[in-house]
Scaffold this motif. Structure first.
Motif, mmCIF file in Angstrom:
data_model
loop_
_atom_site.group_PDB
_atom_site.id
_atom_site.type_symbol
_atom_site.label_atom_id
_atom_site.label_comp_id
_atom_site.label_asym_id
_atom_site.label_seq_id
_atom_site.Cartn_x
_atom_site.Cartn_y
_atom_site.Cartn_z
ATOM 1 N N LEU A 1 2.696 18.246 -24.855
ATOM 2 C CA LEU A 1 1.552 19.159 -24.945
ATOM 3 C C LEU A 1 1.908 20.412 -25.742
ATOM 4 C CD1 LEU A 1 0.149 18.877 -21.294
ATOM 5 C CD2 LEU A 1 -0.874 17.961 -23.392
ATOM 6 N N ILE A 2 3.121 20.914 -25.519
ATOM 7 C CA ILE A 2 3.560 22.106 -26.258
ATOM 8 C C ILE A 2 3.656 21.803 -27.755
ATOM 9 C CG2 ILE A 2 5.504 23.678 -26.631
ATOM 10 C CD1 ILE A 2 6.050 23.506 -23.610
ATOM 11 N N LEU A 3 4.230 20.635 -28.103
ATOM 12 C CA LEU A 3 4.360 20.258 -29.515
ATOM 13 C C LEU A 3 3.003 20.091 -30.178
ATOM 14 C CD1 LEU A 3 7.321 17.694 -29.428
ATOM 15 C CD2 LEU A 3 7.311 19.957 -30.470
ATOM 16 N N VAL A 4 2.088 19.444 -29.473
ATOM 17 C CA VAL A 4 0.739 19.270 -30.025
ATOM 18 C C VAL A 4 0.086 20.626 -30.256
ATOM 19 C CG1 VAL A 4 -1.583 18.424 -29.508
ATOM 20 C CG2 VAL A 4 0.394 16.969 -29.065
ATOM 21 N N GLY A 5 0.239 21.516 -29.279
ATOM 22 C CA GLY A 5 -0.324 22.856 -29.439
ATOM 23 C C GLY A 5 0.305 23.605 -30.596
ATOM 24 N N TYR A 6 1.629 23.461 -30.740
ATOM 25 C CA TYR A 6 2.342 24.148 -31.821
ATOM 26 C C TYR A 6 1.893 23.629 -33.189
ATOM 27 C CZ TYR A 6 6.271 25.735 -34.680
ATOM 28 O OH TYR A 6 7.038 26.305 -35.660
ATOM 29 N N ILE A 7 1.776 22.304 -33.298
ATOM 30 C CA ILE A 7 1.319 21.711 -34.560
ATOM 31 C C ILE A 7 -0.099 22.156 -34.886
ATOM 32 C CG2 ILE A 7 0.717 19.522 -35.674
ATOM 33 C CD1 ILE A 7 3.064 18.258 -34.123
ATOM 34 N N PHE A 8 -0.932 22.209 -33.868
ATOM 35 C CA PHE A 8 -2.315 22.651 -34.085
ATOM 36 C C PHE A 8 -2.358 24.093 -34.597
ATOM 37 C CE2 PHE A 8 -6.198 24.689 -32.465
ATOM 38 C CZ PHE A 8 -7.151 23.901 -33.092
ATOM 39 N N VAL A 9 -1.538 24.950 -33.986
ATOM 40 C CA VAL A 9 -1.484 26.352 -34.431
ATOM 41 C C VAL A 9 -0.999 26.444 -35.875
ATOM 42 C CG1 VAL A 9 -0.324 28.566 -34.071
ATOM 43 C CG2 VAL A 9 -1.186 27.282 -32.112
ATOM 44 N N LEU A 10 0.039 25.655 -36.217
ATOM 45 C CA LEU A 10 0.544 25.662 -37.593
ATOM 46 C C LEU A 10 -0.528 25.215 -38.585
ATOM 47 C CD1 LEU A 10 4.174 24.204 -37.274
ATOM 48 C CD2 LEU A 10 3.505 26.567 -37.694
ATOM 49 N N MET A 11 -1.294 24.200 -38.209
ATOM 50 C CA MET A 11 -2.362 23.720 -39.090
ATOM 51 C C MET A 11 -3.424 24.791 -39.299
ATOM 52 S SD MET A 11 -2.811 19.789 -37.740
ATOM 53 C CE MET A 11 -4.252 19.527 -38.757
ATOM 54 N N ARG B 1 -1.923 27.419 -41.563
ATOM 55 C CA ARG B 1 -1.834 26.916 -42.939
ATOM 56 C C ARG B 1 -3.196 26.902 -43.614
ATOM 57 N NH1 ARG B 1 0.195 20.844 -44.705
ATOM 58 N NH2 ARG B 1 -0.070 21.128 -46.939
ATOM 59 N N ASN B 2 -4.208 26.452 -42.898
ATOM 60 C CA ASN B 2 -5.550 26.414 -43.481
ATOM 61 C C ASN B 2 -6.061 27.814 -43.794
ATOM 62 O OD1 ASN B 2 -5.763 23.632 -43.440
ATOM 63 N ND2 ASN B 2 -6.625 23.562 -41.378
ATOM 64 N N ARG B 3 -5.759 28.750 -42.890
ATOM 65 C CA ARG B 3 -6.179 30.129 -43.149
ATOM 66 C C ARG B 3 -5.490 30.690 -44.381
ATOM 67 N NH1 ARG B 3 -6.248 33.033 -37.160
ATOM 68 N NH2 ARG B 3 -8.155 32.002 -36.391
ATOM 69 N N ARG B 4 -4.180 30.420 -44.510
ATOM 70 C CA ARG B 4 -3.437 30.908 -45.677
ATOM 71 C C ARG B 4 -3.966 30.281 -46.962
ATOM 72 N NH1 ARG B 4 2.893 30.792 -43.591
ATOM 73 N NH2 ARG B 4 2.763 32.653 -42.252
ATOM 74 N N LYS B 5 -4.290 28.994 -46.885
ATOM 75 C CA LYS B 5 -4.801 28.319 -48.079
ATOM 76 C C LYS B 5 -6.152 28.893 -48.490
ATOM 77 C CE LYS B 5 -5.493 23.723 -50.055
ATOM 78 N NZ LYS B 5 -6.691 24.122 -50.795
ATOM 79 N N ARG B 6 -7.020 29.123 -47.506
ATOM 80 C CA ARG B 6 -8.321 29.713 -47.829
ATOM 81 C C ARG B 6 -8.153 31.108 -48.409
ATOM 82 N NH1 ARG B 6 -9.928 27.370 -42.865
ATOM 83 N NH2 ARG B 6 -9.755 29.408 -41.832
ATOM 84 N N TRP B 7 -7.210 31.853 -47.829
ATOM 85 C CA TRP B 7 -6.942 33.203 -48.339
ATOM 86 C C TRP B 7 -6.420 33.146 -49.776
ATOM 87 C CZ3 TRP B 7 -1.988 34.870 -49.741
ATOM 88 C CH2 TRP B 7 -1.893 36.213 -50.105
#
Length: 364
Positions: free
Chosen positions: A37-47, A50-56
């Motif tokens: 669950l922690i890994l899934v949450g961590y990956i979700f946060v990274l995604m 990343r999407n926010r940085r790409k949009r920026w």
């Protein structure tokens, strides 16, 4: 049938008195689920990040491209553009990377005048220091990226930094460095790069040749200096460049290289002679044929025949009765290239199949 009551059994064996094994198993299961669950949450946060940085980055890049377009159209002064970009850098220092990318892409559309303006813009924003910092990076791809920017924007002051990188073992980075120094008009790197202990592979030579082809003749390095190199790879590259750029004035130097012991050098010179097709190559070919054997003899006969000089007919005829069948056939083919008829060639051999192969398109 006896009906079994499972609840007392479960209560006895799992709830009241858990064994150490059961405790360990339960702990592992709970721990695994929690970790997953922690890994899934961590990956979700990274995604999300990343999407926010790409949009920026995409939004910023579009804005920068628009402002540079306005500046190039003359509706913006350089100072106004610098102030605008500095504001972006104050908001987020990472904007420097996006600005660098846009400036590099824009510079490819202009000649030296436009590149000078972009170089001035880069310097005004102190982004040239970013390039220097990338050159000192521990990652070769960042160094290669900085080298491309320096080359494209003609940042001559960076030459000392580029020279210090020439000993790199990374092929891609070394190609970028050599290309950049050629583009910047510095020729002292010729000696520096030749004195490195790394060989110049055939693949590197092909890539460098492709880059040299896109340059003006005035920008090319004095590659004929490599004809006297002590390193076979660089000598070979010099021969190939003389061939490609039609250096007829180097026939004498190339002919002298036929006396080297390196077979690759000899074969490269023969290729160059065939490509150049100069009558000045014939004396060197005649001397070489008299001492050559095997594949080198066959190749030399081919090149000499392609020169089309009737004065060498007697020399080539002497090889029509050679002990090697391939040499005999090559000699006949060379004579055909010079202009001998089928009947004349038939009188030089006792093997009609050679003549058939020379004149029958289905067999040749």
């Amino acid at each position: 049938m006896v009906q079994r009551d499972w609840f007392p059994v479960l209560d006895t064996y799992w709830l009241d008195d858990l064994s150490p094994f059961q405790l360990l198993l339960g702990t592992l299961v709970v721990g695994s689920i929690t970790t997953a669950l922690i890994l899934v949450g961590y990956i979700f946060v990274l995604m999300v990040i990343r999407n926010r940085r790409k949009r920026w980055a995409d939004t910023l890049q579009a804005r920068i491209e628009d402002e540079i377009s306005i500046w190039l159209a003359g509706d913006y002064s350089t100072w106004e553009l610098v102030i605008s970009f500095r504001e972006e850098l104050k908001k987020d220092p990472r904007a420097g990377g996006v600005i660098l990318t846009v400036i590099l892409a824009t510079s490819k559309l202009f000649r030296q005048e436009g590149q000078a303006a972009l170089r001035e813009l880069l310097t005004s924003l102190n982004l040239h220091r970013t390039c220097y910092r990338l050159l000192k990076s521990g990652h070769w791809y960042e160094q290669a990226y900085a080298t491309r920017i320096i080359s494209q924007l003609q940042m001559v002051l960076a030459l000392p930094l580029l020279k210090r990188k020439l000993t790199t073992r990374n092929m891609t980075l070394r190609l970028e460095l050599i290309t950049a120094m050629v583009s910047l008009g510095d020729q002292t790197w010729l000696r520096d790069v030749e004195n490195t202990s790394f060989r110049l592979s055939d693949w590197e030579q092909i890539l460098l040749l492709e880059r040299f082809r896109r340059m003006d003749i005035s920008q090319l390095p004095p590659f004929d200096a490599w004809l006297t190199s002590s390193h076979p790879d660089w000598m070979l590259f010099g021969i190939r460049l003389c061939r490609h750029f039609n250096r007829f004035d180097k026939v004498t130097e190339l002919g002298g290289l036929l006396r080297t012991d390196n077979e690759r050098i000899q074969m490269a010179v023969l290729d160059a002679f065939e490509y150049l097709g100069s009558p000045e190559t014939i004396p060197f070919l005649i001397d070489y044929i008299r001492k050559a054997t095997g594949e080198r003899l066959i190749r030399a006969l081919q090149v000499l025949g392609n020169q089309g000089d009737p004065d060498v007919i007697d020399l080539i005829v002497g090889y029509t009765d050679h002990t090697d069948g391939t040499v005999r056939f090559t000699a006949l083919k060379a004579l055909k290239e010079i202009g001998l008829s089928r009947d004349e060639l038939a009188g030089l051999t006792t093997e009609p199949r050679y003549i058939d192969h020379l004149f029958d398109p289905k067999l040749s």
